[in-house]
Scaffold this motif. Structure first.
Motif, short mmCIF file in Angstrom:
data_model
loop_
_atom_site.label_atom_id
_atom_site.label_comp_id
_atom_site.label_asym_id
_atom_site.label_seq_id
_atom_site.Cartn_x
_atom_site.Cartn_y
_atom_site.Cartn_z
N THR A 788 -5.50 9.77 3.89
CA THR A 788 -5.41 8.35 3.54
C THR A 788 -3.96 8.01 3.21
OG1 THR A 788 -7.62 8.42 2.54
CG2 THR A 788 -6.23 6.53 2.00
N LEU A 789 -3.44 6.95 3.83
CA LEU A 789 -2.10 6.44 3.50
C LEU A 789 -2.21 4.93 3.32
CD1 LEU A 789 0.94 6.67 3.10
CD2 LEU A 789 1.21 6.51 5.59
N GLN A 790 -1.93 4.47 2.11
CA GLN A 790 -1.92 3.04 1.84
C GLN A 790 -0.52 2.63 1.38
OE1 GLN A 790 -4.35 1.53 -1.37
NE2 GLN A 790 -4.42 -0.49 -0.47
N VAL A 791 0.07 1.72 2.12
CA VAL A 791 1.39 1.17 1.80
C VAL A 791 1.17 -0.32 1.55
CG1 VAL A 791 3.72 0.79 2.63
CG2 VAL A 791 2.52 2.89 3.24
N TYR A 792 1.39 -0.76 0.31
CA TYR A 792 0.98 -2.11 -0.07
C TYR A 792 2.08 -2.82 -0.86
CZ TYR A 792 -1.67 -5.80 -2.45
OH TYR A 792 -2.11 -7.02 -2.93
N GLU A 793 2.42 -4.00 -0.40
CA GLU A 793 3.34 -4.90 -1.09
C GLU A 793 4.67 -4.21 -1.43
OE1 GLU A 793 2.96 -7.94 -4.80
OE2 GLU A 793 1.21 -7.80 -3.47
N LEU A 794 5.36 -3.78 -0.37
CA LEU A 794 6.70 -3.22 -0.49
C LEU A 794 7.65 -4.19 0.22
CD1 LEU A 794 5.89 0.52 0.36
CD2 LEU A 794 5.92 -0.59 -1.88
N PRO A 795 8.25 -5.13 -0.50
CA PRO A 795 8.95 -6.25 0.13
C PRO A 795 10.21 -5.85 0.89
CG PRO A 795 9.27 -6.28 -2.25
CD PRO A 795 8.22 -5.25 -1.97
N HIS A 796 10.81 -4.68 0.59
CA HIS A 796 12.05 -4.29 1.24
C HIS A 796 11.89 -3.10 2.18
CE1 HIS A 796 13.55 -6.42 -2.50
NE2 HIS A 796 14.06 -7.13 -1.52
N LEU A 797 10.68 -2.67 2.39
CA LEU A 797 10.45 -1.56 3.31
C LEU A 797 10.69 -2.02 4.74
CD1 LEU A 797 9.37 1.39 3.60
CD2 LEU A 797 7.12 0.37 4.01
N LYS A 798 11.55 -1.33 5.47
CA LYS A 798 11.90 -1.76 6.83
C LYS A 798 11.34 -0.86 7.92
CE LYS A 798 16.15 -4.14 5.48
NZ LYS A 798 17.60 -4.32 5.72
N THR A 799 11.09 0.40 7.61
CA THR A 799 10.59 1.30 8.65
C THR A 799 9.50 2.21 8.08
OG1 THR A 799 12.24 2.99 8.13
CG2 THR A 799 12.80 1.37 9.85
N LEU A 800 8.63 2.63 8.97
CA LEU A 800 7.63 3.63 8.63
C LEU A 800 8.18 5.00 9.03
CD1 LEU A 800 4.41 1.81 9.86
CD2 LEU A 800 5.15 2.14 7.50
N LEU A 810 -5.19 12.14 9.61
CA LEU A 810 -5.18 10.81 9.00
C LEU A 810 -6.40 10.01 9.47
CD1 LEU A 810 -3.32 9.20 7.06
CD2 LEU A 810 -2.44 8.04 9.08
N LYS A 811 -7.23 9.59 8.49
CA LYS A 811 -8.44 8.82 8.80
C LYS A 811 -8.29 7.34 8.45
CE LYS A 811 -11.61 12.68 7.84
NZ LYS A 811 -12.73 13.14 6.98
N ARG A 812 -7.49 7.05 7.42
CA ARG A 812 -7.37 5.67 6.92
C ARG A 812 -5.90 5.32 6.77
NH1 ARG A 812 -11.77 8.17 4.68
NH2 ARG A 812 -10.30 9.48 3.52
N LEU A 813 -5.48 4.26 7.46
CA LEU A 813 -4.09 3.78 7.36
C LEU A 813 -4.13 2.30 6.99
CD1 LEU A 813 -1.04 4.09 7.67
CD2 LEU A 813 -1.32 3.69 10.13
N TRP A 814 -3.51 1.96 5.88
CA TRP A 814 -3.54 0.61 5.34
C TRP A 814 -2.10 0.17 5.09
CZ3 TRP A 814 -8.14 -1.90 2.97
CH2 TRP A 814 -7.83 -3.10 2.34
N ILE A 815 -1.64 -0.82 5.86
CA ILE A 815 -0.28 -1.36 5.70
C ILE A 815 -0.41 -2.85 5.42
CG2 ILE A 815 1.97 -1.67 6.78
CD1 ILE A 815 1.21 0.68 8.65
N SER A 816 0.01 -3.27 4.24
CA SER A 816 -0.24 -4.66 3.85
C SER A 816 0.93 -5.23 3.07
CB SER A 816 -1.52 -4.73 3.00
OG SER A 816 -1.79 -6.04 2.58
N ARG A 817 1.30 -6.48 3.40
CA ARG A 817 2.31 -7.23 2.64
C ARG A 817 3.67 -6.51 2.59
NH1 ARG A 817 0.02 -11.31 -0.95
NH2 ARG A 817 -2.22 -11.45 -0.56
N CYS A 818 4.11 -6.08 3.75
CA CYS A 818 5.45 -5.48 3.90
C CYS A 818 6.22 -6.33 4.90
CB CYS A 818 5.34 -4.03 4.36
SG CYS A 818 4.41 -2.97 3.23
#
Length: 847
Positions: A788-800, A810-818
């Motif tokens: 599980t990888l959740q990346v949430y509300e990181l306003p300055h994140l530019k790259t994965l 990896l079964k669950r990937l959640w990318i939100s508000r970046c």
């Protein structure tokens, strides 16, 4: 009902009595012979408990006899837990190396010289009570039943295929969807084109059988299939293949006779009917294959419970003799069963709309044309229907209970009462749902009943209910090495597969759900006097209640609490005004000395009293959101059985107790404190600590001042620690879950990058870190394990990270508000294990 748990309680107690630790302790306290005698007597009693379970409603007095056994077993468990507590107390004293502690131990009531006569007296009393109840049981003529498959307490009556289409409301669209599947010559995804299996899934009373009948009797089915067969499976709970074959053959013969009667005299049509009850399975399978050979058939298998794939495949191999295009419709209450038997995705039946429910209610509550005479009742009826959660059988049950009863007070009573308090007949909604309860293994039945302590529509986080089960001793390790929390989470998955939950959401480590409204009624129905949820309608509490919750937002000072000392659970699942003084708490401590689970959330006392050390059985203590408490008494460190301590939101707490290491059973610790540095020495003796949470520790700059490792911690959650600068992960070599949220100053790379270490991490959640520009490179060390990888509300994140698409598990990937993420990896297809992908982008304004 409470007596439904007695066998499991007796079995659990026997397991403890047989353990090496108990035998050694009993020798030390001079009660070994009494303990062995109790074990022998309890074994005899346990042998007849399954028969008593079945006969409790048939023989007068059996129910009360079982209740006495439950009381004795519970009291015995309290006494024997004292052995375990004293053993742990001795461990702490030895580990402390303190002369003062050892002297205090010598003169305390825990000294074996002082304890021996007291323990001997308690065990002798329990032994005598058990002997008496064993003797009393002889008069019931109960048989000794070997432990085997789960005892079926009641059976559903066998179903039939007839239905009056005018009685079916709100299922026309469902019927058309099923028929559409049946009329497809080779449904997409069907592995075996010669036989398609469509499973209809839903809770009891939802109308699965009615829908199957609706389809079965549609004229298009007569044109599509040469033979139609209806077989009810529910009365063969062990999936007796021989009996099922007999039923299919008989219904096949009846179907053939019906077709023959169209063109032949009745005597000719019935010539195929045979007496096959004496045939063996070889003869039966041969007869069945002959019957079906060359026939394109529709077979309905109603109410399947068994999920044994081997038995299912054996049956399917017998009925494959039909012509290509033959179809099976199967109804079941279990997703796990549906996954075993279906060749297509399950057809998950939903509840009826409120309008359809109301139409059905009027049909059952009024004679035709009468409703117009009672407009007031009609309005109350609309409110009653809301209680039914779209389940037709619930609508029928309540409607039938009011048929020809036009007294306004009776309708208001039904509207305002719990479904479990309304009289139910066989075939009504709660007895029907109870079939699902009876079919569960005993360990699930015992756990399920505690859902009754929570209000309807409550959002559960799985770890919370799991902690309750573990604290009450309901979860047992199967091989001695499994973590109890992991086993209990499997229970959650199993209950979910039985369709007990709705709004089920899984984010890896975090799982939330609600209990279906009628399943909540079922929990209250089976709990009876085992658990009581107190609200404004509660007028009395059973004398020997063991589990109590307060489910309305009233001051707990106004709640009627039982005077009996047998209480084990005191729970406040919703936000209530807690204790503001220690007076009531002192009363609880002196009265409820056998508490295992105590919630004091939202209280506002300043100091935890010294008397807390008396709660030696306590496993779970919740002090969350006490905004006045400044310190914890050192006596809390004498709670050697404590497994969970929650101090979340205690923002005035100055420091943790110095002797925290006395909590040698502690598995989970939730901390809010004013401390700026957390001394690692506080955790030195917490060898079982698995979960560590830091929440709103605003002053904390460094997590620990030392570099020694906490080798038992598997989950670390750090949230709203605004001054925290670093998170040295090497301290947690067995870390599996990491959550970091709202920690603006933290540098996730510091101390973790050189060299990059490999972790066994399964779940990673990074949220609301406004200063984070890149995912730290140490993530390369978890590519082989991360699920599980959740990346949430990181306003300055530019790259994965480039290694993202190499995460093969990896079964669950959640990318939100970046919002600064401008691109995503093009080779997402390499994530072959991925089951859930969620990407949500929005522009955030942080100015």
């Amino acid at each position: 009902m409470a007596e439904s748990f007695v066998f499991h309680i007796a079995n659990s107690l026997l397991g403890k009595l047989a353990s090496y630790a108990y035998e050694e302790a009993s020798r030390g306290y001079g009660v070994y012979d009494d303990l062995q005698h109790m074990k022998d007597t309890l074994s005899i009693v346990r042998g007849v408990l399954l028969d008593a379970e079945y006969k409790k409603d048939q023989k007068h007095g059996v129910r009360e006899w079982m209740r006495q056994i439950q009381n004795i077993c519970s009291d015995a468990e309290d006494v024997f837990d004292g052995f375990e507590f004293q053993h742990k107390r001795k461990q702490v004293a030895q580990a402390s190396n303190s002369t003062r502690t050892k002297v205090r131990q010598l003169f305390s009531s825990s000294n074996p010289i002082v304890l021996r006569p007291m323990m001997a007296h308690q065990i002798k009393d329990i032994k005598e009570r058990l002997d008496k109840v064993a003797t009393d049981g002889n008069k019931f003529g109960l048989a000794n039943i070997d432990v085997g498959p789960p005892l079926v307490l009641q059976r559903r009556e066998s179903t039939h295929s007839h239905v009056d289409a005018s009685d079916v409301i709100g299922r026309e669209n469902d019927k058309e969807e099923i028929i559409k599947l049946l009329m497809q010559p080779y449904p997409k995804g069907n592995g075996d084109k010669s036989l398609c299996v469509i499973s209809i899934v839903g809770i009891g009373g939802l109308g699965k059988t009615t829908l199957a009948k609706f389809v079965f009797n549609d004229k298009r089915m007569d044109e599509l299939f040469m033979m139609k067969m209806w077989v009810c499976i529910s009365d063969y709970d062990d999936f007796d293949l021989r009996q099922i074959l007999i039923k299919i053959i008989n219904t096949a013969s009846a179907s053939a006779s019906t077709l023959a009667s169209v063109s032949a005299p009745r005597s000719v049509a019935l010539v195929d009917q045979e007496n096959i009850n004496n045939l063996d399975i070889e003869q039966l399978q041969s007869r069945l294959r002959h019957k079906l050979s060359g026939q394109k058939f529709l077979l309905v298998l109603d109410d399947i419970w068994n999920d044994d794939r081997a038995k299912w495949i054996e049956l399917i191999n017998f009925v494959k003799a039909g012509a290509r295009g033959s179809q099976i419709i199967a109804t079941t209450r279990s997703n796990s069963v549906a996954s075993v038997i279906g060749t297509l995705p399950s057809y998950v039946l939903k509840g009826l709309s409120q309008d359809d429910c109301f139409s059905l209610f009027l049909k059952w509550a009024f004679k035709e044309g009468e409703v117009i005479k009672y407009p007031d009742l009609e309005e109350i009826g609309k409110e009653i229907v809301k209680k039914c959660a779209g389940v037709p059988l619930a609508v029928r049950t309540l409607g039938s209970s009011l048929f020809s009863k036009y007294d306004l007070n009776k309708w208001v009573y039904v509207r305002d009462s719990e479904l479990s308090s309304i009289e139910q007949k066989r075939g009504d909604i709660l007895p029907t749902l109870k079939l699902s309860y009876d079919q569960m293994p005993s360990y699930l039945r015992r756990c399920f009943v505690y859902f009754s302590l929570y209000p309807k529509d409550y959002t559960f986080f799985s770890n919370d209910i799991v902690r309750l089960w573990v604290a009450l001793g309901l979860v047992q390790s199967r091989n001695g090495s499994e973590q109890l929390m992991d086993i209990a989470r499997e229970y959650i998955d199993e209950l979910n597969s039985r369709l007990f939950f709705q709004d089920f959401k899984s984010l890896g480590y975090f799982v939330s759900f609600k209990l279906h409204a009628l399943i909540h009624d079922l929990a209250r129905y089976v709990a009876n006097e085992e658990c009581v949820a107190v609200d404004s309608r509660t007028r009395n509490i059973p004398q020997h209640i063991r589990h109590l919750s307060v489910v309305e937002n009233n001051s707990i000072h106004n709640v009627l609490f039982p005077k009996s000392g047998s209480l084990r659970t005191l729970l406040f699942p919703i936000e209530v005004k807690g204790l503001d003084k220690g007076t009531l708490l002192d009363t609880w401590i002196s009265r409820y000395k056998y508490l295992r689970y105590l919630s004091l959330k939202y209280s506002s006392f300043e100091i935890l009293p010294n008397s807390f050390s008396k709660l030696k059985h306590l496993r779970y203590l919740d002090l969350c959101y006490n905004k006045k408490i400044r310190r914890l008494s050192h006596s809390i460190c004498n709670l050697h059985n404590l497994q969970v301590l929650k101090l979340t939101g205690c923002v005035e707490l100055e420091t943790l107790p110095q002797w925290l290491g006395g909590l040698i059973s502690l598995r989970e610790l939730f901390i809010t404190t004013k401390q700026s540095i957390m001394p690692l020495t506080l955790f030195a003796n917490l060898n079982h600590l698995q979960l560590l949470v830091f929440y709103k520790c605003h002053n904390m700059k460094f997590l620990f001042s030392e570099t020694q490792q906490l080798i038992s911690v598997e989950t670390l959650i750090v949230e709203l620690c605004g001054s925290l600068e670093s998170l040295p992960l090497f301290i947690f070599p067995k870390l599996q879950t990491l959550v970091v949220s709202k920690c603006q100053m933290v540098n996730l790379s510091l101390y973790n990058e050189n060299p990059i270490q490999r972790f066994m991490m399964n779940h990673l959640y990074i949220a609301r870190l406004t200063g984070l520009l890149t995912i730290p490179s140490w993530i390369k060390g978890v590519v082989d394990t991360l699920e599980t990888l959740q990346v949430y509300e990181l306003p300055h994140l530019k790259t994965l990270p480039e290694c993202l698409t190499t995460m093969t598990r990896l079964k669950r990937l959640w990318i939100s508000r970046c919002p600064q993420l401008s691109s995503f990896p093009s080779d997402f297809h390499c994530l072959t294990a991925l089951e859930h992908l969620y990407i949500y982008m929005i522009v955030l304004n942080y100015t």
